[in-house]
Each structure stands twice: as structure tokens, then as C-alpha cells.
Motif scaffolding. Sequence first.
Motif, mmCIF file in Angstrom:
data_model
loop_
_atom_site.group_PDB
_atom_site.id
_atom_site.type_symbol
_atom_site.label_atom_id
_atom_site.label_comp_id
_atom_site.label_asym_id
_atom_site.label_seq_id
_atom_site.Cartn_x
_atom_site.Cartn_y
_atom_site.Cartn_z
ATOM 1 N N SER A 27 4.699 1.935 7.387
ATOM 2 C CA SER A 27 5.403 2.644 6.322
ATOM 3 C C SER A 27 4.517 2.979 5.131
ATOM 4 N N GLN A 28 3.351 2.327 5.020
ATOM 5 C CA GLN A 28 2.519 2.560 3.845
ATOM 6 C C GLN A 28 1.105 2.053 4.090
ATOM 7 N N GLY A 29 0.215 2.376 3.177
ATOM 8 C CA GLY A 29 -1.136 1.826 3.158
ATOM 9 C C GLY A 29 -1.926 2.055 4.428
ATOM 10 N N ILE A 30 -2.617 1.007 4.877
ATOM 11 C CA ILE A 30 -3.479 1.099 6.049
ATOM 12 C C ILE A 30 -2.668 1.436 7.296
ATOM 13 N N ILE A 62 -0.812 -4.481 11.925
ATOM 14 C CA ILE A 62 -1.269 -4.239 10.553
ATOM 15 C C ILE A 62 -0.294 -4.823 9.532
ATOM 16 N N ALA A 63 0.953 -5.043 9.924
ATOM 17 C CA ALA A 63 1.957 -5.581 8.994
ATOM 18 C C ALA A 63 1.568 -6.974 8.531
ATOM 19 N N GLY A 64 1.956 -7.288 7.294
ATOM 20 C CA GLY A 64 1.780 -8.669 6.871
ATOM 21 C C GLY A 64 1.196 -8.876 5.500
ATOM 22 N N ALA A 65 1.836 -8.360 4.480
ATOM 23 C CA ALA A 65 1.390 -8.638 3.113
ATOM 24 C C ALA A 65 1.684 -10.091 2.767
ATOM 25 N N VAL A 88 4.764 4.359 18.265
ATOM 26 C CA VAL A 88 5.919 3.556 17.881
ATOM 27 C C VAL A 88 5.595 2.957 16.515
ATOM 28 N N LEU A 89 6.346 3.357 15.512
ATOM 29 C CA LEU A 89 6.077 2.986 14.123
ATOM 30 C C LEU A 89 7.030 1.880 13.707
ATOM 31 N N VAL A 90 6.467 0.765 13.254
ATOM 32 C CA VAL A 90 7.280 -0.413 12.950
ATOM 33 C C VAL A 90 7.032 -0.864 11.509
ATOM 34 N N ARG A 126 10.620 5.015 4.301
ATOM 35 C CA ARG A 126 9.180 5.271 4.330
ATOM 36 C C ARG A 126 8.683 5.482 5.757
ATOM 37 N N LEU A 127 9.264 4.761 6.701
ATOM 38 C CA LEU A 127 8.892 4.949 8.101
ATOM 39 C C LEU A 127 9.212 6.367 8.564
ATOM 40 N N GLU A 128 10.376 6.853 8.169
ATOM 41 C CA GLU A 128 10.750 8.211 8.552
ATOM 42 C C GLU A 128 9.765 9.225 7.969
#
Length: 257
Positions: free
Chosen positions: A13-16, A88-91, A32-34, A40-42
Motif C-alpha cells: 500500500s505504500q513505500g517500498i 515487505i510488510a512489517g513496520a 497479488v497486493l497485500v 491505498r491498496l486500490e
Amino acid sequence: MNNDTLAIVTGASQGIGRATALRLARDFHTLVLVARQRERLEDTAAAVRREGARALVIDRDLSEPDAASHVVDAALAAHGRIDAVLNIAGAVPQVDLFEMTDEQWDAGIALKLHGARRLTMRAWDALKASGGAVVLTSGNSATVPKAPYAAVGTINAAIVALAKAFAERGTKDGVQVNSVLPGPVMTDRRRTYLETWATAHDMSTESATRTFLAQAGIGRYGTPEDIAELMAFLVSPAARWLTGAQLRMDGGEVQAI
């Protein structure tokens, strides 16, 4: 673009994550966008489609134990195969070692570590079938941990170890696995942090940015697009013999061997 390939991108949805999705749209038929933020994903999906690729949006929290199965099942139902998984997820909150709560530790571990572990494991059989590739995203703090960012460093180090373990299994199963260690990248999150820090220290955001760049010993912040190019290389045919590696992209911030 390969007309038969599918890649899963988390944190899209954002950033990298978003930058990586847009870069991979040149190479993969379906993405496949997760992420957790549907709106933001849309927006990312619309941009991916403008690049000519198909996009499937899944707004799920990967810290939930059943989320990985949901993502993989949806990917296989949509396309029948999985060729790449980019975790890539995981702030993780940047909180001092002595101030971070158990709940903050647990949340960071659940999303970044367990989220990547579950998704990779759940997709493994499909990746074996396609001879696919996996990327796990860590960071410089994995090898240079500091007290103000203790959780980030600890979880990033675990990500590197996890990637090594998957890579060892992958040599037997025909799945390529690597980890990426980005340095300071100018994302919305970092921009907000700099603005907050500048206000707290009664200086402009520009001055705060120069201060942090000087401390890091680099000429500029990286961009999400810088990291996206490395991600794309790692899941491309050109990188097929590269596995079990930790690739640092940080503009020279870390000087250690």
C-alpha cells in the motif's frame, strides 16, 4: 512480461512495497497486493494495471494466523501458480529498549517475522512447483543494533536468520531465498518522523534531514524505487544462482565488512 507468472507483494500500500509492486508490473502477469489499508491498496492496484499487469487486492493483517492461507488460496484460485513472494510488510515501532512495551514487541514480531514466515511456508509447495523465488525484507539494524531501535534490530536480525534457514531448505526444493537490508529510505513514515523530530528540536525539516544524513555518513536518502530495483532483480531469471544472501542497499551507511 511473462504471461504465466504471479508474484505476491506484501506491504504494497505504500513505500517500498508499493514501489516494488509498480516495478514488478513490468515483469509479472499478475500481482497479488497485500496490506491492511484497502484504499491505498486500490490506488497501488490501479497504478499496476496502468503498467499492464493484472492486480488482485487483499486487505489482510498478516499478523493474523490465518491471513497467509487466505492470501495463498486467493492467489492460486486466481492464477493457479505462484512464482515469487516478496515479504515487505512489517513496520516496527522505533522505541527505546527501556521504553518499549511487551505489546509493542509482540506486534512487531507478529507482523514482520511471523507474517513473513507463515506466508513463505504456506506458499512453499507452489514455489517448489514453479521453481520460484522469495525475498524477506530486513534492514541495516539487523547487523548494527542500537538501543533506541532495539526491536527493529532484533526483529530484522531474526528475519536474516529466517531467510538463511529457508534458503537452506530451498537448495533441496528448488526455491531461491534471499534477504534485503535497506538503509535509510525516504518513505512517508520517515518523512513524518523527520518532521516530528524537527519540531521537537526547533529546526526546519530540511535542517533535520541534513543532520540525519550527516550522522549516517551518506549523501542522500534512498528512495523506495532504489530498493524496488533490487527486489525485481532478486526474483528475475538473472539472479537464479543467488540464494541465501543478505544484500545491503544503504548508500554506504554501514562500513563494516
